[in-house]
Design a protein around this motif. Structure first.
Motif, PDB file in Angstrom:
ATOM      1  N   GLY A 171       0.814  -1.202   0.000  1.00  0.00           N
ATOM      2  CA  GLY A 171       0.000   0.000   0.000  1.00  0.00           C
ATOM      3  C   GLY A 171       0.852   1.257   0.000  1.00  0.00           C
ATOM      4  O   GLY A 171       1.955   1.274   0.557  1.00  0.00           O
ATOM      5  N   LEU A 172       0.342   2.298  -0.645  1.00  0.00           N
ATOM      6  CA  LEU A 172       0.950   3.628  -0.594  1.00  0.00           C
ATOM      7  C   LEU A 172      -0.012   4.533   0.155  1.00  0.00           C
ATOM      8  O   LEU A 172      -1.149   4.740  -0.285  1.00  0.00           O
ATOM      9  CB  LEU A 172       1.206   4.166  -2.000  1.00  0.00           C
ATOM     10  CG  LEU A 172       1.612   5.650  -2.095  1.00  0.00           C
ATOM     11  CD1 LEU A 172       2.918   5.914  -1.365  1.00  0.00           C
ATOM     12  CD2 LEU A 172       1.700   6.099  -3.556  1.00  0.00           C
ATOM     13  N   VAL A 173       0.422   5.063   1.281  1.00  0.00           N
ATOM     14  CA  VAL A 173      -0.420   5.904   2.127  1.00  0.00           C
ATOM     15  C   VAL A 173       0.092   7.338   2.047  1.00  0.00           C
ATOM     16  O   VAL A 173       1.268   7.594   2.293  1.00  0.00           O
ATOM     17  CB  VAL A 173      -0.395   5.420   3.591  1.00  0.00           C
ATOM     18  CG1 VAL A 173      -1.320   6.276   4.449  1.00  0.00           C
ATOM     19  CG2 VAL A 173      -0.813   3.952   3.665  1.00  0.00           C
TER      20      VAL A 173
ATOM     21  N   CYS B 187      -5.451   9.684   2.750  1.00  0.00           N
ATOM     22  CA  CYS B 187      -6.090   9.836   4.057  1.00  0.00           C
ATOM     23  C   CYS B 187      -5.843  11.230   4.605  1.00  0.00           C
ATOM     24  O   CYS B 187      -5.076  12.013   4.034  1.00  0.00           O
ATOM     25  CB  CYS B 187      -5.585   8.775   5.025  1.00  0.00           C
ATOM     26  SG  CYS B 187      -3.821   8.873   5.350  1.00  0.00           S
ATOM     27  N   ASP B 188      -6.501  11.527   5.706  1.00  0.00           N
ATOM     28  CA  ASP B 188      -6.330  12.794   6.416  1.00  0.00           C
ATOM     29  C   ASP B 188      -5.339  12.559   7.549  1.00  0.00           C
ATOM     30  O   ASP B 188      -5.637  11.854   8.520  1.00  0.00           O
ATOM     31  CB  ASP B 188      -7.675  13.266   6.956  1.00  0.00           C
ATOM     32  CG  ASP B 188      -7.574  14.576   7.733  1.00  0.00           C
ATOM     33  OD1 ASP B 188      -6.451  15.096   7.906  1.00  0.00           O
ATOM     34  OD2 ASP B 188      -8.639  15.075   8.182  1.00  0.00           O
TER      35      ASP B 188
ATOM     36  N   GLU C 277      -8.498  11.751  13.757  1.00  0.00           N
ATOM     37  CA  GLU C 277      -8.451  10.867  14.918  1.00  0.00           C
ATOM     38  C   GLU C 277      -8.627   9.424  14.438  1.00  0.00           C
ATOM     39  O   GLU C 277      -9.371   9.153  13.503  1.00  0.00           O
ATOM     40  CB  GLU C 277      -9.559  11.232  15.913  1.00  0.00           C
ATOM     41  CG  GLU C 277      -9.352  12.560  16.612  1.00  0.00           C
ATOM     42  CD  GLU C 277     -10.391  12.805  17.700  1.00  0.00           C
ATOM     43  OE1 GLU C 277     -11.078  11.826  18.073  1.00  0.00           O
ATOM     44  OE2 GLU C 277     -10.511  13.950  18.145  1.00  0.00           O
ATOM     45  N   GLY C 278      -7.945   8.517  15.072  1.00  0.00           N
ATOM     46  CA  GLY C 278      -8.066   7.125  14.682  1.00  0.00           C
ATOM     47  C   GLY C 278      -7.363   6.787  13.387  1.00  0.00           C
ATOM     48  O   GLY C 278      -7.703   5.794  12.735  1.00  0.00           O
TER      49      GLY C 278
ATOM     50  N   PRO D 149       2.849  13.627   5.422  1.00  0.00           N
ATOM     51  CA  PRO D 149       3.463  13.800   6.748  1.00  0.00           C
ATOM     52  C   PRO D 149       3.281  12.603   7.678  1.00  0.00           C
ATOM     53  O   PRO D 149       3.782  12.619   8.798  1.00  0.00           O
ATOM     54  CB  PRO D 149       2.718  15.027   7.293  1.00  0.00           C
ATOM     55  CG  PRO D 149       1.348  14.887   6.710  1.00  0.00           C
ATOM     56  CD  PRO D 149       1.543  14.313   5.327  1.00  0.00           C
ATOM     57  N   MET D 150       2.546  11.549   7.233  1.00  0.00           N
ATOM     58  CA  MET D 150       2.359  10.387   8.124  1.00  0.00           C
ATOM     59  C   MET D 150       3.689   9.753   8.499  1.00  0.00           C
ATOM     60  O   MET D 150       3.872   9.264   9.608  1.00  0.00           O
ATOM     61  CB  MET D 150       1.468   9.335   7.456  1.00  0.00           C
ATOM     62  CG  MET D 150      -0.007   9.684   7.444  1.00  0.00           C
ATOM     63  SD  MET D 150      -0.383  10.877   6.175  1.00  0.00           S
ATOM     64  CE  MET D 150       0.053   9.952   4.716  1.00  0.00           C
TER      65      MET D 150
END
Length: 361
Positions: free
Chosen positions: A65-67, A99-100, A104-105, A127-128
């Motif tokens: 996966g690429l997040v 994703c954001d 939260e979560g 930035p994850m």
């Protein structure tokens, strides 16, 4: 005509199915002569491994996966192209998961997606990739990952990464402007939660210090990695009495916004105002004049991160309990174009003092 299968490759190259599988998975135990023979058969038959079928036949997954969370469409597309190139090379499938990063979560979301899709591992983009708490959660869930992040040196924190030395590249951009004769050089930040923003600012500050140019905080404005924000902040800077003679935008979208602001106020770029950006995306080449920037190969960075993840997965399959893959560094390259020139009635500055180019107060 039907597509070639792994059995066809084995028959064509005169080896076993297991040997073909080892070649596809880049396992080091295959002799060079045998590997080359199998690779010739793969090319001759136009064989493409099916990640889904491989996963079903094996206890291991052959999909990654690429997040990411990035509003810059060029960055995202280039990153996807690089990771996908690695997947095609190694016979892996790819799942994209935007994703954001502030939600939260977030950790639970990524873990759920990874498990439901049976992903073998993840490539985490900024930035994850720069969130220690998130990394710790993913590691606790036994999810293999490789991070892409901005750093001036190897973080050596036990988590495999590909790191980009934005600080050194930003130093080179600022140094170029100083050597042209500019002393009033503004800096426009990108998103503060991206590590690249602070790294690029530190490179800018390092260069000013090395050349004895005071850092004027009034010429440093916070903001976002966007064209609109670059335009807004540039209009603010250009309205003051002691306006900058050069503006360094943290990315090319910001710099393109600065260029539009300069045009809207009747300034002649580069003679009234020099403009520089960062990343070398299409904005930099399509602008008039074309933008001076720091060339960052986002596609290549993504490809290398994915290949490192696959090397890590292979080590895990081979039973290495202390699996690790060496981290890799990239340094964006200064590209000088028509948007920068000496300020009016200025002469180029001397070289920086030796030994004072790699730190700020």
């Amino acid at each position: 005509m039907r597509n070639a299968t792994i059995k066809d490759v084995a028959k064509h190259s005169g080896v076993s199915l297991k040997t073909v599988s080892r070649v596809i998975n880049r396992e080091p135990s295959v002799r060079t002569e045998t590997r080359e023979r199998v690779e010739r058969s793969i090319a001759a038959l136009h064989y493409q491994p099916d990640p889904s079928a491989r996963s079903l036949r094996s206890t291991h997954s052959y999909a990654i996966g690429l997040v990411y969370d990035n509003p810059n469409a060029h960055y995202v597309i280039s990153m996807q192209e690089g990771v996908l190139a690695a997947c095609r090379e190694r016979g892996f499938g790819l799942q994209i998961h935007p994703c954001d990063s502030s939600a939260e979560g977030l950790a639970e979301e990524i873990i759920r997606v990874s498990r439901s899709a049976r992903l073998a591992g993840l490539v985490l983009a900024p930035p994850m990739s720069e969130q220690p708490a998130l990394i710790a959660c993913l590691k606790a869930a036994d999810i293999p990952l490789v991070r892409i992040l901005a750093a001036s040196e190897d973080p050596a924190d036990g988590s495999t990464c590909v790191y980009v030395n934005d600080r050194r590249a930003a130093y080179a951009v600022t140094e170029h402007l100083i050597q042209l004769g500019h002393t009033r050089i503004a800096f426009l930040w990108g998103d503060p939660h991206h590590g690249s923003s602070s790294e690029r600012f530190m490179g800018y500050a390092d260069a000013l210090k090395a050349y004895g140019v005071p850092l004027n905080r009034k010429l440093v404005l916070s903001g976002q990695y966007s064209f609109d924000d670059g335009f807004r902040r540039a209009r603010k800077l250009l309205a003051v009495k002691e306006a900058p003679t050069a503006i360094f935008g943290s990315n090319d979208e910001i710099a393109a916004g600065v260029l539009a602001a300069a045009r809207s106020t009747g300034l002649d770029v580069p003679w009234d105002l020099s403009i520089a950006g960062f990343e070398d995306n299409p904005f930099s080449k399509q602008a008039w004049p074309a933008l001076t920037t720091a060339r960052q190969s986002t596609s290549e960075i993504g490809q290398h991160a994915a290949l490192r993840l696959m090397d890590l997965l292979r080590q895990n399959r081979d039973g290495h309990t202390d699996s690790s893959v060496a981290n890799e560094s990239f340094v964006p390259e200064l590209v000088v174009r028509g948007s920068t020139a000496p300020p009016r009635s200025a002469s180029p500055r001397a070289e920086a003092p030796a030994g004072d180019t790699d730190s700020i107060d």
